[in-house]
Design an enzyme around this catalytic site. Sequence first.
Site, PDB file in Angstrom:
ATOM      1  N   ASP A 103     -15.754 -24.984  10.003  1.00 42.93           N
ATOM      2  CA  ASP A 103     -15.617 -24.588   8.600  1.00 42.93           C
ATOM      3  C   ASP A 103     -14.151 -24.386   8.224  1.00 42.93           C
ATOM      4  OD1 ASP A 103     -18.170 -24.703   7.689  1.00 42.93           O
ATOM      5  OD2 ASP A 103     -18.563 -22.560   7.778  1.00 42.93           O
ATOM      6  N   LYS A 136     -16.410 -25.632   3.992  1.00 45.23           N
ATOM      7  CA  LYS A 136     -17.188 -24.966   2.945  1.00 45.23           C
ATOM      8  C   LYS A 136     -16.382 -23.754   2.507  1.00 45.23           C
ATOM      9  CE  LYS A 136     -21.677 -25.056   2.949  1.00 45.23           C
ATOM     10  NZ  LYS A 136     -21.917 -26.255   2.170  1.00 45.23           N
ATOM     11  N   MET A 180     -16.911 -12.730  -1.474  1.00 41.03           N
ATOM     12  CA  MET A 180     -16.848 -13.789  -2.489  1.00 41.03           C
ATOM     13  C   MET A 180     -16.844 -13.211  -3.901  1.00 41.03           C
ATOM     14  SD  MET A 180     -19.376 -16.577  -0.632  1.00 41.03           S
ATOM     15  CE  MET A 180     -20.414 -15.370   0.224  1.00 41.03           C
TER      16      MET A 180
END
Length: 246
Positions: A35, A56, A168
């Site tokens: 990732d 990602k 996030m």
Amino acid sequence: MNAKVWLVGAGPGDPELLTLKAVRALQQAAVVMVDDLVNPAVLEHCPQARIMTVGKRGGCRSTPQAFIQRLMLRHARQGRCVVRLKGGDPCIFGRGGEEALWLQGHGIEVEVINGITAGLAGATQCGIPLTSRGVSRGVTLVTAHTQDDSELNWAALAQGGTTLVVYMGVARLEQVRQGLLAGGMAPGMPVAMIENASLPQQRECRSDVQGMVEAARAFGLRSPAILVIGEVVGEQQAMGRIAIAG
């Protein structure tokens, strides 16, 4: 050795926070699918492996999840040992659970190897214990980004009495603020916004719920970053900062 897939947590960034079990899996892998948020230094443990980047990252163009799963399945069926290397922990907003179930449903042996999550490492390095006797009775980990854009139960989060760690959340700071205030959280509740947890370039901005959007804007907060919200942020802690590998 029989073919299998390891879902491995690479930790928050500092390569010295990688677990010994993760290192052993990397040393045995034929294919390592990496990732974006994984520190490239971690790949020093698998010079024998074919490295495949399957990035990602929130807000950026990402490799489709279905494609990643089919790629793991193809290599495993060809008899190869595969490591799916993820930032943080595979099962904390890392899709580790759904990948494990999907692979097992196709007859592939799967092992999950936990990693230290950014919410824990970033807070600790800023001198913030996520739980503290008499201050916080627990921790709640949430993501501000949901697949269907549904809203969290802000009232439950605001009134839960736990330290709140938001992943996030940089792109949704205003929604986080509005939700917590509408849910009953005190405007003066302390907030730490921690960017690049555990890395040498880690930065921290402290504010409160009412002023965190403006503080983040003035600070230039960027992803990847986590928010730690709760009374533990405002406590004067006698904790030393963890040495960061440089």
